[in-house]
Write an enzyme that holds these catalytic residues in place. Structure first.
Site, PDB file in Angstrom:
ATOM      1  N   GLU A  45       1.000  -1.276  -0.052  1.00  0.00           N
ATOM      2  CA  GLU A  45       0.100  -0.180   0.026  1.00  0.00           C
ATOM      3  C   GLU A  45       1.088   1.196   0.050  1.00  0.00           C
ATOM      4  O   GLU A  45       1.917   1.261   0.777  1.00  0.00           O
ATOM      5  CB  GLU A  45      -0.922  -0.031   1.256  1.00  0.00           C
ATOM      6  CG  GLU A  45      -1.872   0.894   1.346  1.00  0.00           C
ATOM      7  CD  GLU A  45      -2.890   0.799   2.315  1.00  0.00           C
ATOM      8  OE1 GLU A  45      -4.023   1.707   2.574  1.00  0.00           O
ATOM      9  OE2 GLU A  45      -2.525  -0.068   3.200  1.00  0.00           O
ATOM     10  N   LYS A 114      -9.165   3.074  -2.698  1.00  0.00           N
ATOM     11  CA  LYS A 114      -9.560   2.296  -1.412  1.00  0.00           C
ATOM     12  C   LYS A 114     -10.980   2.587  -1.041  1.00  0.00           C
ATOM     13  O   LYS A 114     -11.358   3.662  -0.895  1.00  0.00           O
ATOM     14  CB  LYS A 114      -8.651   2.732  -0.149  1.00  0.00           C
ATOM     15  CG  LYS A 114      -8.617   1.577   0.945  1.00  0.00           C
ATOM     16  CD  LYS A 114      -7.656   1.806   1.658  1.00  0.00           C
ATOM     17  CE  LYS A 114      -7.332   0.833   2.880  1.00  0.00           C
ATOM     18  NZ  LYS A 114      -6.489   1.292   3.767  1.00  0.00           N
ATOM     19  N   CYS A 175      -5.595  -3.694   1.976  1.00  0.00           N
ATOM     20  CA  CYS A 175      -5.671  -3.695   3.501  1.00  0.00           C
ATOM     21  C   CYS A 175      -6.810  -3.697   3.946  1.00  0.00           C
ATOM     22  O   CYS A 175      -7.341  -4.662   4.248  1.00  0.00           O
ATOM     23  CB  CYS A 175      -4.658  -2.522   3.761  1.00  0.00           C
ATOM     24  SG  CYS A 175      -3.883  -2.718   5.443  1.00  0.00           S
ATOM     25  N   SER A 359      21.098  -0.795  33.805  1.00  0.00           N
ATOM     26  CA  SER A 359      20.826  -0.677  35.071  1.00  0.00           C
ATOM     27  C   SER A 359      21.137  -1.914  36.105  1.00  0.00           C
ATOM     28  O   SER A 359      21.137  -1.763  37.198  1.00  0.00           O
ATOM     29  CB  SER A 359      19.393  -0.324  35.632  1.00  0.00           C
ATOM     30  OG  SER A 359      18.433  -1.300  35.158  1.00  0.00           O
ATOM     31  N   SER A 364      16.280  -3.170  30.992  1.00  0.00           N
ATOM     32  CA  SER A 364      17.442  -2.679  30.139  1.00  0.00           C
ATOM     33  C   SER A 364      18.182  -3.811  29.801  1.00  0.00           C
ATOM     34  O   SER A 364      18.823  -3.827  28.589  1.00  0.00           O
ATOM     35  CB  SER A 364      18.453  -1.785  31.166  1.00  0.00           C
ATOM     36  OG  SER A 364      18.777  -2.384  32.165  1.00  0.00           O
TER      37      SER A 364
END
Length: 703
Positions: A45, A114, A175, A359, A364
């Protein structure tokens, strides 16, 4: 006798406003499709502009440049003798439409707008386009002069038509239309259309692919037909990652499926199918009877066939056999989707790499492991001689295309582009520091270990000098207000240090450029607001910001085994903690204790709030039935009220939250008003600049 046709669909990593790059990838897909013997090629698309242009679709330049690119495509020598279904925006009678351009050999056959637009969740297509909403209605479109000079045509059909070739009929849906209750392919199949194309811009979300692929398979399982699904791939300059997975289905059976996650910019999937299989599949009495009551589509007739000429059996043409659909587990999706998203950001922002405050906690850690997964994918693509990835990898490490460097080891490659730092204070534990250091070593990041107590004390002392009052932590007798303020000093200083190191670490290592700062706040913390505004959760991008804590734990368990990283078990065993308060013999800060709810409960609250659209009352009613007798009504009520209270008072944080990879349908990410991509790699707008230069030159010549 069989009518064998070879059909092609594709996934393209298109980029918003990258007109020339997008055209190059479209042509490449056509070349590959023709090389595999395809007579029809379907693309994603809005592939000429890139799907994620957002409010740029309101600009007239977008439509001008789209026609200019399409003119180049029509004339391109490699784009002849194949039926093309290409996506671009078109203005018709001063109204903007999202369209499919159907062409063959230097001639536009018709334009199909569309019918139904995606306009919820992450999508706002009705902000830019108007749905056609006129099934089977066709009118004339006046072509721009730039096209008339090429094709000799002054107008073409515009509307909900289908294409009739000498051997079959082809119809398009776009879509969102697949997901509507009354999808166009139903009426088209009853009117004799055998081949359906669907060009999509569908984003990745955990556990979403099966919904999409099941709908595609069911589209032809009920009605018969050949369904070609094309999709965008990659990060299109925003929060979403479009996850490709092009598909070819015949009568409900998959005969071709592309990859969901990959670093390659162009992937073409082809299959050879028999048109007679569709006709025999539809030989049911009910199909024939219902077809008599279905309105007909206007057919645009074309004087060519998709199948090869000749009536004799050709033993060299072999139909593609059916295959099972391949799905990734959610843990694999987390390992691959955000990794591809990060790679797109790295290569297209032209940064020198990433910086992550590490950390020692699981969030993390998850971000670091996703970067590690990205490095593994880069090495794999380089090992497969993907020259585009090799070129981007050389640039990412500060080399030129002329250099012969090729990443062969994820750890070595990470050391060049990935930087981490443990920013400790007196409230940090030895265990978190050790975990962070060991993880950095195993992944290969350039790691900096530091204490920032001096900076924290300096900020606090400024306040003491100015006010004459010294705030204390709660464990030392301070109030909740003092306690929170002292925590936030540490958190916000980490953000300041993160950007300082991100700017200067490449310089320290003798390199140029800056680093993208990675955030690591999960979706549940964002939902609850359990983060400090402008702390180290403030970053350039966040690959886990749309992923729940529960899924992150499952991902780390998967990565521990899949990537052979035993160190990850220690992150799973650790208690989640911010480590912003002093540790005493009787007190260790805990995230879930601070929040007053578990991460699992937060995920449940989030899904009920967003997906089930519950307010406090309806949420309580639902949870009362689910959680009793484990919890009393009073306990459930308290949890629900606390959730909505903290959600409300912290909602302001979402307006400045780090742009996050979208992975969870209950994400509270705030994205409003000026809806343009925040990463525009083509900063000089090269094609527009050339057009401007042409006008300047013309004006100068006149003078």
């Amino acid at each position: 006798m069989g009518h064998f046709v070879t059909l092609a669909t594709c996934a393209l990593n298109q980029w918003a406003l990258d007109f020339e790059g997008n055209l190059e990838r479209i042509v490449s897909s056509i070349v590959q499709a023709k090389a595999q013997g395809a007579s029809l090629r379907v693309g994603p698309e809005l592939e000429i502009t890139g799907y994620g242009c957002l409010d740029h679709f309101l600009e007239g330049d977008i439509y001008l440049h789209s026609w200019e690119m399409y003119a180049k495509l029509l004339q391109h020598e490699d784009c002849q003798d194949i039926l093309l279904d290409v996506g671009m925006p078109v203005i018709h009678k001063n109204v903007r439409y999202n369209c499919r351009m159907i062409s063959y050999s230097n001639r536009i056959l018709f334009i199909r707008p569309k019918l139904w637009l995606a306009n919820d969740g992450n999508y706002r297509e009705m902000r830019y386009f108007t749905p056609w909403m006129r099934p089977r209605h066709v009118e004339k479109y006046a072509l721009p002069r730039i096209i008339t000079e090429i094709t000799g045509q002054t107008e073409v059909d515009f509307g909900d038509a289908v294409l009739a070739t000498q051997d079959c009929v082809v119809g398009a849906e776009t879509c969102e239309e697949l997901f509507t209750p009354d999808a166009p392919h139903i009426d088209m199949s009853l009117d004799g259309i055998e081949i359906f194309t669907n060009s999509s811009g569908s984003h990745h979300q955990l556990r979403k692919l099966d919904l999409r692929l099941n709908l595609i398979a069911e589209a032809t399982a009920k009605c018969g037909g050949i369904y070609l699904y094309a999709n965008q791939r990659g990060c299109d300059g925003d929060r979403l990652y479009y996850d490709g997975c092009p598909l070819i289905v015949v009568n409900g059976n998959v005969v071709g499926q592309g990859s969901q996650f990959a670093l390659t910019d162009v992937e073409v999937v082809t299959a050879t199918v028999d048109l007679e299989d569709v006709r025999s599949y539809r030989s049911l009495m009910s199909h024939g009877l219902q077809s008599r009551t279905t309105p007909s589509y206007q057919r645009v007739h074309a004087n060519f066939a998709l199948s090869k000429s000749g009536s004799l059996f050709d033993p060299t043409i072999v139909p593609t056999v059916a295959r099972p659909i391949k799905y990734h587990s959610p843990e694999e999706e987390i390992a691959l989707g955000p990794a591809c998203w990060l790679w797109d950001y790295l290569r297209r922002s032209k940064s020198a790499g990433f910086f992550l405050p590490l950390s020692g906690g699981i969030d993390s850690c998850s971000t670091a492991v996703i970067v590690h997964s990205m490095c593994r994918m880069v090495v794999k693509a380089c090992d497969e001689d993907d020259m585009a990835v090799i070129h981007d990898a050389r640039r990412a490490v500060g080399l030129t295309a002329a250099d012969d460097y090729i990443p062969t080891d994820p750890v070595e490659f990470a050391n060049r582009i990935f930087h981490t730092s443990y920013m400790g204070t007196e409230n940090s534990s030895f265990d978190t520091r050790k975990r962070a250091t060991r993880l950095a070593s195993e992944i290969g990041s350039y790691h900096v270990d530091l204490n920032m107590d001096t900076a924290v004390s300096a900020i606090r002392d400024i306040f003491v000098v100015v006010t004459g009052k010294k705030p204390l932590f709660r464990v030392h007798g301070g109030s909740d207000t003092e306690n929170l303020a002292l925590q936030n000093i540490q958190a916000r200083l980490r953000m300041v240090l993160a950007y300082l190191f991100a700017q200067l670490l490449p310089w320290v290592r003798g390199k140029s450029g800056g680093l993208l700062v990675l955030g690591s706040a999960n979706v549940d913390e964002c939902l609850r607001g359990y983060l400090t505004k402008y702390d180290c959760s403030s970053a350039d991008i966040n690959p886990i910001g749309g992923i729940s804590k529960t899924d992150l734990k499952r991902f780390i368990a998967y990565a521990r085994d899949e990537f052979n990283m035993p160190i990850l078990q220690s992150f799973l065993d650790a208690t989640p903690t911010a480590e912003l308060e002093p540790i005493t013999e009787t007190y260790v800060q805990s995230d879930e204790a601070d929040m007053g709810m578990t991460y699992e409960e937060l995920s449940i609250f989030g899904r009920l709030r967003k997906i089930d659209k519950c307010g406090p009352y309806s949420m309580f009613i639902k949870l009362y039935h689910e959680w009793t007798p484990r919890l009393t009504a009073e306990q459930i009520a308290t949890k629900v009220k606390n959730f909505f209270f903290y959600y409300a008072i912290n909602r302001h944080k979402m307006t400045v939250i780090t742009p996050s990879y979208h992975a969870e349908s209950y994400s509270p990410d705030d994205n409003r008003f000026d809806l343009r991509p925040f990463l525009i790699p083509n900063q000089r707008y090269s094609w527009a600049a050339k057009k401007i230069d042409e006008v300047v030159a013309m004006l100068n010549n006149r003078q």
